[in-house]
Design an enzyme around this catalytic site. Sequence first.
Site, PDB file in Angstrom:
ATOM      1  N   ARG A  51       0.810  -1.219   0.000  1.00  0.00           N
ATOM      2  CA  ARG A  51       0.000   0.000   0.000  1.00  0.00           C
ATOM      3  C   ARG A  51       0.840   1.264   0.000  1.00  0.00           C
ATOM      4  O   ARG A  51       0.324   2.346  -0.220  1.00  0.00           O
ATOM      5  CB  ARG A  51      -0.905   0.004   1.240  1.00  0.00           C
ATOM      6  N   HIS A  75      -3.392  24.903 -28.695  1.00  0.00           N
ATOM      7  CA  HIS A  75      -4.062  25.929 -27.894  1.00  0.00           C
ATOM      8  C   HIS A  75      -3.246  26.291 -26.654  1.00  0.00           C
ATOM      9  O   HIS A  75      -3.805  26.782 -25.673  1.00  0.00           O
ATOM     10  CB  HIS A  75      -5.461  25.454 -27.499  1.00  0.00           C
ATOM     11  N   GLY A  90      -5.981   7.733   8.924  1.00  0.00           N
ATOM     12  CA  GLY A  90      -6.924   8.825   8.686  1.00  0.00           C
ATOM     13  C   GLY A  90      -6.360  10.153   9.150  1.00  0.00           C
ATOM     14  O   GLY A  90      -5.149  10.285   9.379  1.00  0.00           O
TER      15      GLY A  90
END
Length: 623
Positions: free
Chosen positions: A27, A510, A102
């Site tokens: 992770r 552009h 968290g």
Amino acid sequence: MCGIVGYIGQDNALDYLINSLRVLEYRGYDSSGIAIYSPEGHIEIIKAKGKLNNLIELTKQNSQKGKIGIGHTRWATQGIPSDINAHPHADSDSEVAIVHNGIIHNFHELKEELIKNSQIIFTSDTDSEVIAHLLGLELKKGLSLKDSMLNIIKKIKGSYALAAISKSDPDTIILTCHDAPIVIGIGKEKDLFCASDSAALLQYTNKIIRLKDKQVAQLKPNGEFLIFDGKTSKQIAPQIQVLNADPVSLDKAGYKHFLLKEINEQPAILRKLLAHHLNDNLEIEFPELDKTLLDNINRILICGCGTAFYAGLMGKIVLETLAKIPVEIEFASELLSREILVDPKTLVIAISQSGETADTLLAVKAALKKGAKLLAITNRPDSTLSALAERANIFIQAGIEVSVAATKSFTAQMFCLYLFAIKLAENYKSIPSEQLNWLKNELRYLPQIMEQTLARGETYREKILPYAQLKAFVFLGRSFNYPIALEGALKFKELTYIQATGYAAGEMKHGPIATIDETTPTLSILLPGLTYHKTLHNCIEAKTRGAPSLGIIDDSDKEARQELHTIFEVPALPFSEEYKDFQDLFSPFISVLPLQLIAYYLAEHLGKDVDQPRNLAKSVTVE
Ligand code: F6R
């Protein structure tokens, strides 16, 4: 991102904790730590910055014999990566130890109060440490760890998955969560586990209980566990889920990196999805989808983050092309930045490999509050997203994606969206059935052509290495290959750390063309189809201004190869004049492969950590 594990039972906790943390390494993290309640009656905390092996080395210096412990991998949010900021954190008297995933939004306020009213001295820069001190103060009042937790969740605001152990309540692990996942694992021998990602537990059990927001769980060493509602403190009955998933394999199957293994798994995953969704009568089926999902829908809104968002962008294009339904798409984080305009006639399609991405989950929750319908496209049936979608899930069946950079999940997400778009086209009769049957048949060829493309990996490697010293790349694509240009650039920068920007090829003139010179190669996707010539012109415009021009072309190409300095050839897809409007429909499944491979090979050549690139996390569980 951060990961939590825990063990309580009759064995030594240490091995379980380390083995579970090992699984969570994928992770992404920058430090790790464990806290074990020792038989001598104190809490032993060991933590180390860097890789898990640093922690393992430290554990060898002591003999941690306790049978109750919690562990953590930290991905720094508040406070730099360091030994001190690593979790677990303890209160001032080392009475309690906590691990936290968290962000506590009101931690400044709580910290000030703790310093002012209780003279607490903080040792780390993290928001998480306030939780340990708050619990410590509750325990000092004589409360149990469970009651202490029930009290403090009324004070903390933000997202959290928490596990705590304490000296005064030694036979207990307490868990809770809010907007962040945590599960209990029920072991075979009365052992109990916990983890923020069930992947960490699969080596021990597939029986889990997913805590809901603000529930508090109490785990005991005899295998007993109780769950309480955080608001009422009342006990509630647990909902046990049996996961149909194999233990996470940390085997690279002979490949040098998980990333290369996962890139090569893509054809097999598509075959699996075909077998699951397309039957012999050429009917597309979605067994996990509630049939009423599409009733009374007048709008589709897709959301996701990063690679999942790009898959969603492809979903928008393919749904509009085939099902002729207008589709909107937004980054989940942007949906959260203003009022979300959905109603019961909106179908929100949330795409997330992990099913735990905070932005995506919060956007989905906001949409559900307004009555929108939800379809989840995820790799994780055990995830929060999947639970929110209840009976409206499409599982991409890619198997665990260990490498932080998403590859196989991207093609699997796209493929599911293609199947869904064809199914809707069939329902809405938006294109003739013979065309649909042709498309379905074409899908079956894709895995084989993908394999042929992957077999050219070494050639792609040789062709990209001469560009290794350049500092910026531009990726160009149109229509179906516009999301691929974006995804190709994302993969390139994530893995090589070289600046790479993807553009819709028509946008070049552009503005972005101002950045072009001989040190800025363009990599254009120039596969046959309606937009081939326009993209080629954009590529030539950049070449005229000195840009080395690289391009993905197919074996049948005659024109572009004459303009390009370096070509990445892919096998030609079957073509029928009758269906030439769909000529580039399936090319993304092929064009994405050389882009993944060149990012991989260049990163590997440059000595980068390809499986865990710096600063990245696999599952981004904070906003
Ligand atoms: C890119 C990558 C990220 C994720 C994003 C969403 O390689 O991995 O951009 O795609 O963080 O993650 P999920 O799909 O888990 O919601």
